[in-house]
Design an enzyme around this catalytic site. Sequence first.
Site, PDB file in Angstrom:
ATOM      1  N   ASP A 155      19.334 -79.249 -15.875  1.00  0.00           N
ATOM      2  CA  ASP A 155      19.850 -77.878 -15.810  1.00  0.00           C
ATOM      3  C   ASP A 155      19.083 -77.066 -16.866  1.00  0.00           C
ATOM      4  OD1 ASP A 155      21.336 -75.540 -16.309  1.00  0.00           O
ATOM      5  OD2 ASP A 155      23.284 -76.482 -16.204  1.00  0.00           O
ATOM      6  N   ASP A 189      28.456 -83.547 -16.684  1.00  0.00           N
ATOM      7  CA  ASP A 189      27.515 -82.590 -17.273  1.00  0.00           C
ATOM      8  C   ASP A 189      27.701 -82.615 -18.785  1.00  0.00           C
ATOM      9  OD1 ASP A 189      25.847 -80.525 -17.980  1.00  0.00           O
ATOM     10  OD2 ASP A 189      26.868 -78.973 -16.801  1.00  0.00           O
ATOM     11  N   GLU A 235      24.203 -84.661 -15.295  1.00  0.00           N
ATOM     12  CA  GLU A 235      23.544 -83.382 -15.535  1.00  0.00           C
ATOM     13  C   GLU A 235      23.204 -83.225 -17.017  1.00  0.00           C
ATOM     14  OE1 GLU A 235      25.761 -80.268 -13.586  1.00  0.00           O
ATOM     15  OE2 GLU A 235      24.730 -78.684 -14.689  1.00  0.00           O
ATOM     16  N   LYS A 250      32.866 -81.967 -11.044  1.00  0.00           N
ATOM     17  CA  LYS A 250      31.967 -82.222 -12.171  1.00  0.00           C
ATOM     18  C   LYS A 250      32.803 -82.192 -13.442  1.00  0.00           C
ATOM     19  CE  LYS A 250      28.851 -78.786 -14.154  1.00  0.00           C
ATOM     20  NZ  LYS A 250      27.718 -77.901 -13.821  1.00  0.00           N
ATOM     21  N   SER A 299      33.659 -77.223 -11.792  1.00  0.00           N
ATOM     22  CA  SER A 299      33.198 -77.757 -13.066  1.00  0.00           C
ATOM     23  C   SER A 299      34.404 -77.743 -14.008  1.00  0.00           C
ATOM     24  CB  SER A 299      32.065 -76.850 -13.575  1.00  0.00           C
ATOM     25  OG  SER A 299      31.703 -77.175 -14.891  1.00  0.00           O
ATOM     26  N   LYS A 336      19.679 -72.201 -11.207  1.00  0.00           N
ATOM     27  CA  LYS A 336      20.559 -71.065 -11.474  1.00  0.00           C
ATOM     28  C   LYS A 336      19.675 -69.828 -11.475  1.00  0.00           C
ATOM     29  CE  LYS A 336      23.783 -73.663 -14.348  1.00  0.00           C
ATOM     30  NZ  LYS A 336      24.436 -73.802 -15.654  1.00  0.00           N
ATOM     31  N   GLY A 340      25.930 -72.452 -11.851  1.00  0.00           N
ATOM     32  CA  GLY A 340      26.495 -71.140 -12.178  1.00  0.00           C
ATOM     33  C   GLY A 340      26.598 -70.981 -13.676  1.00  0.00           C
ATOM     34  N   LYS A 392      32.828 -82.043 -17.471  1.00  0.00           N
ATOM     35  CA  LYS A 392      32.071 -81.786 -18.694  1.00  0.00           C
ATOM     36  C   LYS A 392      32.351 -82.943 -19.658  1.00  0.00           C
ATOM     37  CE  LYS A 392      30.303 -77.629 -17.958  1.00  0.00           C
ATOM     38  NZ  LYS A 392      28.860 -77.366 -17.997  1.00  0.00           N
TER      39      LYS A 392
HETATM   40  O1  OSB Z   1      26.073 -76.293 -17.601  1.00  0.00           O
HETATM   41  O2  OSB Z   1      26.486 -75.841 -15.584  1.00  0.00           O
HETATM   42  C1  OSB Z   1      26.601 -75.575 -16.781  1.00  0.00           C
HETATM   43  C2  OSB Z   1      28.953 -72.592 -17.219  1.00  0.00           C
HETATM   44  C3  OSB Z   1      28.267 -71.880 -18.202  1.00  0.00           C
HETATM   45  C4  OSB Z   1      27.098 -72.382 -18.712  1.00  0.00           C
HETATM   46  C5  OSB Z   1      26.606 -73.602 -18.262  1.00  0.00           C
HETATM   47  C6  OSB Z   1      27.278 -74.313 -17.278  1.00  0.00           C
HETATM   48  C7  OSB Z   1      28.485 -73.812 -16.771  1.00  0.00           C
HETATM   49  C8  OSB Z   1      29.315 -74.519 -15.790  1.00  0.00           C
HETATM   50  C9  OSB Z   1      30.242 -73.710 -14.907  1.00  0.00           C
HETATM   51  O3  OSB Z   1      29.322 -75.713 -15.667  1.00  0.00           O
HETATM   52  C10 OSB Z   1      29.515 -73.208 -13.731  1.00  0.00           C
HETATM   53  C11 OSB Z   1      30.168 -72.076 -12.989  1.00  0.00           C
HETATM   54  O4  OSB Z   1      31.135 -72.292 -12.241  1.00  0.00           O
HETATM   55  O5  OSB Z   1      29.689 -70.935 -13.099  1.00  0.00           O
HETATM   56 MG    MG Z   2      24.994 -77.762 -16.496  1.00  0.00          MG
END
Ligand code: OSB
Ligand code: MG
Length: 373
Positions: A239, A189, A214, A162, A136, A263, A291, A164
């Site tokens: 999510d 995302d 996402e 992914k 991510s 998650k 995650g 952001k």
């Molecule tokens: O939206 O998936 C998410 C991290 C913290 C809170 C939300 C998200 C994320 C990540 C990283 O995208 C995911 C990871 O590698 O733990």
């Molecule tokens: Mg997410």
Amino acid sequence: MVIDRVDVHLIRIPLHHSFRTSMGTMAEKTAVIIRLQDSDGVVGYGEAPAMPNATYTEESAFSAFQCCTRDLAPLVVGRDFTSAEALLDAVQPIRGNRFAKTGFETALWDLLGRRCGEPLSVSLGGTRTRVPVGDSLEIADSLEALLDLVDLRLSEGYRRIKLKIEPGWDRRPVEAVRQRHPDLMLTVDANAAYTLADSALFEAMDELELAMIEQPLAFDDLLDHSILQSRIRTPICLDESIRSLADTRLALHLGSTRIVNIKTGRVGGVVESRRIHDLCAANGIPVWMGGVFETGIGRSFNLAVASLANFSLPADMSPPLMYFESDLVLVPFQIVDGYVDVPTGPGAGFDVDVDRLAFYTDEHSAFTVSDPA
Ligand code: OSB
Ligand code: MG
């Protein structure tokens, strides 16, 4: 077997670099680590992987610490639990606070698994022995920096990228990555940064062949997601909006999502994760393990859950040491050929580094059964 002692640790670990998303910039890793010890001296650890601020869900690590110490620990200490379901029944009077509950639920899974010598993935009926991983990528300072990072991650074997996104960092970076990597499994995302007024942006993104978008819209708006999904071909993956089995039922009923990000922490633990997995499997909806920057403790539970058959898409499972100055487990997992092995040791299969846990603990509370007079 009685839970004789409960320890609640609020931990804070410095990051190598801050991580920027539409939710803001994360500057440190926080979590609540739960240690349960039973009357035979068997110990289990769990993680409530809540963020430093209540920007992702309503909980922060600081509110989770309060919930764990004031609400949950008193319902757990001195009790005899033979299953995670029994613990969930005991904490049922407490509303929401799913990250906090996950700390206790995962610690009990670990303890029960160690008692009988069984790995968690086996207890759950998981069939996968390894889990494909994606990364991510935060909102970058420049397009060049982003493209370099994508190249690096692909050279390290990651099987999905992914990006952001947020208003002002969406169409251009996604197009640039797609142009350079026509066959890459690419997703975005938004962490709820858009509204239905941005439909045209997502309609235009259809031609970029993203594997999913996402959480484009508000964290609590299933109806708008169903309207957006009816306008675009690219699958929406919820999510933030999926906190429970009940949320999942409603989202599937409304057509708000075609893929589900599970998650363990966000949905309140391993039991609820498996229920959501099973419902999605029965409805032909693929799931994947997301995650929240767990330590090696939380990531181990995610890996065990992701061994279930319908976890068919790559997980967010980058090694904690990629982000944090230090991890809390003695043996960090490795990515080999774009996969991480599902742990095979008893319980969740990790060994906690108790010295590092003590070092990174910012606040601590212990609960014991007081001896009868
Ligand atoms: O939206 O998936 C998410 C991290 C913290 C809170 C939300 C998200 C994320 C990540 C990283 O995208 C995911 C990871 O590698 O733990
Ligand atoms: Mg997410």
